[in-house]
Write a protein that holds these residues in place. Structure first.
Motif, PDB file in Angstrom:
ATOM      1  N   TRP A   1      -7.139  15.020 -17.461  1.00 52.09           N
ATOM      2  CA  TRP A   1      -6.225  14.165 -16.669  1.00 52.09           C
ATOM      3  C   TRP A   1      -5.422  14.072 -16.386  1.00 52.09           C
ATOM      4  N   LEU A   2      -5.157  15.620 -15.761  1.00 52.76           N
ATOM      5  CA  LEU A   2      -3.735  16.164 -15.686  1.00 52.76           C
ATOM      6  C   LEU A   2      -2.880  15.933 -14.017  1.00 52.76           C
ATOM      7  N   THR A   3      -2.343  15.256 -13.873  1.00 53.46           N
ATOM      8  CA  THR A   3      -2.140  14.848 -12.857  1.00 53.46           C
ATOM      9  C   THR A   3      -0.408  15.702 -11.872  1.00 53.46           C
ATOM     10  N   VAL A   4      -0.165  15.895 -11.176  1.00 52.53           N
ATOM     11  CA  VAL A   4       0.321  16.563 -10.799  1.00 52.53           C
ATOM     12  C   VAL A   4       2.393  17.128 -11.369  1.00 52.53           C
ATOM     13  N   THR A   5       2.357  15.593 -11.135  1.00 56.95           N
ATOM     14  CA  THR A   5       3.563  15.879 -12.335  1.00 56.95           C
ATOM     15  C   THR A   5       3.912  15.958 -13.658  1.00 56.95           C
TER      16      THR A   5
ATOM     17  N   ILE B   1       0.913  -1.074  -0.271  1.00 65.07           N
ATOM     18  CA  ILE B   1      -0.066   0.046  -0.206  1.00 65.07           C
ATOM     19  C   ILE B   1       0.804   1.054  -0.154  1.00 65.07           C
ATOM     20  N   ILE B   2       1.819   1.233   0.805  1.00 64.99           N
ATOM     21  CA  ILE B   2       3.033   2.108   1.513  1.00 64.99           C
ATOM     22  C   ILE B   2       3.254   2.387  -0.178  1.00 64.99           C
ATOM     23  N   THR B   3       4.020   1.360  -1.322  1.00 58.20           N
ATOM     24  CA  THR B   3       4.512   1.750  -2.362  1.00 58.20           C
ATOM     25  C   THR B   3       3.849   2.045  -4.018  1.00 58.20           C
ATOM     26  N   ALA B   4       2.847   1.323  -3.805  1.00 57.91           N
ATOM     27  CA  ALA B   4       1.623   1.885  -4.112  1.00 57.91           C
ATOM     28  C   ALA B   4       1.347   3.248  -4.126  1.00 57.91           C
ATOM     29  N   THR B   5       1.163   3.629  -3.108  1.00 58.23           N
ATOM     30  CA  THR B   5       0.946   5.404  -2.805  1.00 58.23           C
ATOM     31  C   THR B   5       1.868   6.752  -2.901  1.00 58.23           C
ATOM     32  N   ILE B   6       3.031   6.094  -2.708  1.00 57.71           N
ATOM     33  CA  ILE B   6       3.935   6.627  -3.249  1.00 57.71           C
ATOM     34  C   ILE B   6       4.345   6.741  -5.119  1.00 57.71           C
ATOM     35  N   GLY B   7       3.898   5.529  -5.512  1.00 54.91           N
ATOM     36  CA  GLY B   7       4.029   5.170  -7.259  1.00 54.91           C
ATOM     37  C   GLY B   7       2.931   6.253  -7.060  1.00 54.91           C
TER      38      GLY B   7
ATOM     39  N   ARG C   1       8.895  27.832 -10.145  1.00 56.40           N
ATOM     40  CA  ARG C   1       7.514  27.198  -9.952  1.00 56.40           C
ATOM     41  C   ARG C   1       7.376  25.870  -9.737  1.00 56.40           C
ATOM     42  N   ALA C   2       8.706  25.191 -10.726  1.00 61.25           N
ATOM     43  CA  ALA C   2       8.382  24.048 -10.871  1.00 61.25           C
ATOM     44  C   ALA C   2       8.979  23.033  -9.313  1.00 61.25           C
ATOM     45  N   ALA C   3       9.954  23.791  -8.866  1.00 60.89           N
ATOM     46  CA  ALA C   3      10.505  23.182  -8.382  1.00 60.89           C
ATOM     47  C   ALA C   3       9.527  23.593  -6.857  1.00 60.89           C
ATOM     48  N   ALA C   4       8.842  24.796  -6.032  1.00 58.48           N
ATOM     49  CA  ALA C   4       8.342  24.677  -5.414  1.00 58.48           C
ATOM     50  C   ALA C   4       7.044  23.415  -5.548  1.00 58.48           C
ATOM     51  N   LEU C   5       6.589  23.631  -6.922  1.00 63.93           N
ATOM     52  CA  LEU C   5       5.839  22.998  -6.595  1.00 63.93           C
ATOM     53  C   LEU C   5       5.505  21.332  -6.697  1.00 63.93           C
ATOM     54  N   ALA C   6       7.178  21.201  -6.458  1.00 63.33           N
ATOM     55  CA  ALA C   6       7.755  19.437  -6.296  1.00 63.33           C
ATOM     56  C   ALA C   6       8.156  19.631  -4.937  1.00 63.33           C
ATOM     57  N   TRP C   7       8.246  20.138  -4.663  1.00 61.91           N
ATOM     58  CA  TRP C   7       8.027  20.164  -2.857  1.00 61.91           C
ATOM     59  C   TRP C   7       7.059  20.408  -2.131  1.00 61.91           C
ATOM     60  N   ILE C   8       6.107  21.033  -3.084  1.00 60.24           N
ATOM     61  CA  ILE C   8       4.959  20.291  -2.394  1.00 60.24           C
ATOM     62  C   ILE C   8       4.033  18.923  -2.896  1.00 60.24           C
ATOM     63  N   LEU C   9       4.506  18.629  -3.402  1.00 56.72           N
ATOM     64  CA  LEU C   9       3.940  17.087  -4.256  1.00 56.72           C
ATOM     65  C   LEU C   9       5.192  16.187  -2.856  1.00 56.72           C
ATOM     66  N   PHE C  10       6.245  16.459  -2.021  1.00 60.21           N
ATOM     67  CA  PHE C  10       7.223  15.987  -1.735  1.00 60.21           C
ATOM     68  C   PHE C  10       6.315  16.314   0.056  1.00 60.21           C
ATOM     69  N   LEU C  11       6.153  16.974   0.261  1.00 59.59           N
ATOM     70  CA  LEU C  11       5.755  17.312   1.681  1.00 59.59           C
ATOM     71  C   LEU C  11       3.966  16.152   1.562  1.00 59.59           C
ATOM     72  N   ILE C  12       2.949  16.126   0.341  1.00 57.33           N
ATOM     73  CA  ILE C  12       1.801  15.324   0.705  1.00 57.33           C
ATOM     74  C   ILE C  12       2.102  13.806   0.756  1.00 57.33           C
ATOM     75  N   ILE C  13       3.645  13.617  -0.482  1.00 56.40           N
ATOM     76  CA  ILE C  13       4.000  12.311  -0.073  1.00 56.40           C
ATOM     77  C   ILE C  13       4.534  11.778   1.319  1.00 56.40           C
ATOM     78  N   LEU C  14       5.012  12.670   2.122  1.00 57.75           N
ATOM     79  CA  LEU C  14       5.704  12.688   3.071  1.00 57.75           C
ATOM     80  C   LEU C  14       4.468  12.934   4.143  1.00 57.75           C
ATOM     81  N   ALA C  15       4.111  13.321   3.794  1.00 58.78           N
ATOM     82  CA  ALA C  15       2.336  13.458   5.468  1.00 58.78           C
ATOM     83  C   ALA C  15       1.460  11.710   4.928  1.00 58.78           C
ATOM     84  N   ILE C  16       1.346  11.496   3.625  1.00 61.51           N
ATOM     85  CA  ILE C  16       1.004  10.448   3.818  1.00 61.51           C
ATOM     86  C   ILE C  16       1.442   9.141   3.932  1.00 61.51           C
TER      87      ILE C  16
END
Length: 360
Positions: A273-277, A244-250, A292-307
């Motif tokens: 079907w636009l995704t964050v990445t 489940i964890i690996t499927a969530t990250i992927g 802006r792309a780096a900021a978006l990458a870090w927001i996605l990183f924080l979301i994945i980290l929280a999950i």
């Protein structure tokens, strides 16, 4: 006259003094070896990760606070303006919704199908190796090839799926114009590619379950279904959590399938079907705005980290209750491990002392 002379008593030669050895004694060397060897064995990975992983992450964090100019390779510090811009864009929330929708549509059926296939492969069937290797074939296929094949299958006018539906008297599905239909199509690509991979992981966990449990259940009169829900699933909890964890990250980092779903690769005319990445790629390499792309990458990183943190908490609770087989607490294990290390050091020191006495 005869005189008797006493034979002189031989004087023992002075014993040569052994040269004093400089450096660590055996006991101290053994202690250092016991403490440092594990870290030396795993150090190549962390050194490589620091160069190829940790440094780019830190560098991206620095760029996210700047208005970065790629030509000059420099930027102006603007603080959290890039993060504020990303969070204020409606496209970000649409992309986040699409990402979670595709993730749920792919992960839940994928997990159910993988458990079912693994349970079938765990039975005594013919050509086990052939079937086990067959489920891994979609995983070794190139993601671009899978996306191209399925994008043509789910074509709006001449796709195989719509043609089959029309031959059965059913209406055609707008796979590209409808958001939910496009999510189902993309999730189907993900399920096709990753189900076999998760199946082999679950199959390995099933084969690690002691067969005595099933024999005892059979003696007690439990059927296959009861054994599956009472023995197999509870024993698979740690492995299921890992899957489940690996499927969530992927799933939250999905890029190839949405990118290749049409010929434009922008996530649809209305961002169906636009995704964050995918939006991150469009902002960075389409608009050349790497701040802006780096900021978006870090927001996605924080979301994945929280999950990931939530999954970690759930993992500890479930494994502590059902997955662990050691009744000792963590503190007791730590104390016993420290006592074992001290015993090993004492044994090594005693062996070194006996060796020195033997040489003398």
């Amino acid at each position: 006259m005869t005189s008797t002379l006493e034979r002189p008593t031989p004087v023992a030669a002075p014993r040569a003094r052994e040269p004093r050895r400089l450096g660590f004694g055996r006991s101290r060397r053994s202690a250092w070896d016991l403490k440092l060897s594990p870290y030396l064995y795993i150090s190549p990975f962390f050194i490589l990760f620091a160069i190829t992983g940790l440094f780019p992450i830190a560098y991206t964090a620095v760029i996210s606070f700047m208005d970065w100019d790629l030509v000059r390779n420099s930027g102006e510090f603007i603080g959290f303006d890039q993060y504020a811009w990303v969070l204020s864009q409606p496209k970000f929330w649409i992309a986040l919704r699409n990402t979670f929708s595709i993730f749920l549509l792919s992960s839940v059926p994928q997990l159910i199908i993988a458990i079912f296939i693994a349970a079938m492969l765990d039975q005594n069937i013919r050509a086990k190796t052939f079937w086990r290797m067959s489920v891994l074939i979609p995983y070794v296929m190139a993601p671009v090839a899978v996306a191209l094949i399925f994008s043509n299958m789910f074509g709006d006018q001449y796709g195989v799926v719509n043609t089959t539906l029309q031959n059965l008297g059913l209406p055609a599905v707008p796979w590209h114009s409808d958001a939910f239909a496009s999510h189902i199509a993309i999730a189907t690509m993900v399920n096709f590619r990753w189900t076999g991979y998760n199946t082999l992981i679950l199959l390995a966990a099933m084969q690690a379950i002691p067969r005595e449990y099933y024999e005892a259940a059979t003696v007690d009169g439990a059927g296959k279904v009861r054994q599956f829900f009472s023995i197999t699933l509870p024993s698979l909890k740690p492995t299921l959590i890992f899957v489940i964890i690996t499927a969530t990250i992927g799933g939250l980092q999905i890029f190839d399938e949405p990118r290749m779903y049409d010929q434009y690769g922008t996530g649809g005319a209305d961002n169906q079907w636009l995704t964050v990445t995918l939006w991150l790629y469009n902002v960075g390499w389409g608009e050349w705005n790497f701040g802006r792309a780096a900021a978006l990458a870090w927001i996605l990183f924080l979301i994945i980290l929280a999950i990931g943190a939530i999954n970690m908490i759930v993992t500890r609770v479930l494994v502590r209750d059902d997955g662990t087989r050691d009744p000792r607490s963590r503190r007791e294990r730590r104390v016993q491990a420290r006592a074992a290390r001290q015993r090993m050091m004492a044994d090594a020191a005693s062996v070194g002392i006996r060796g020195e006495e033997t040489r003398r």
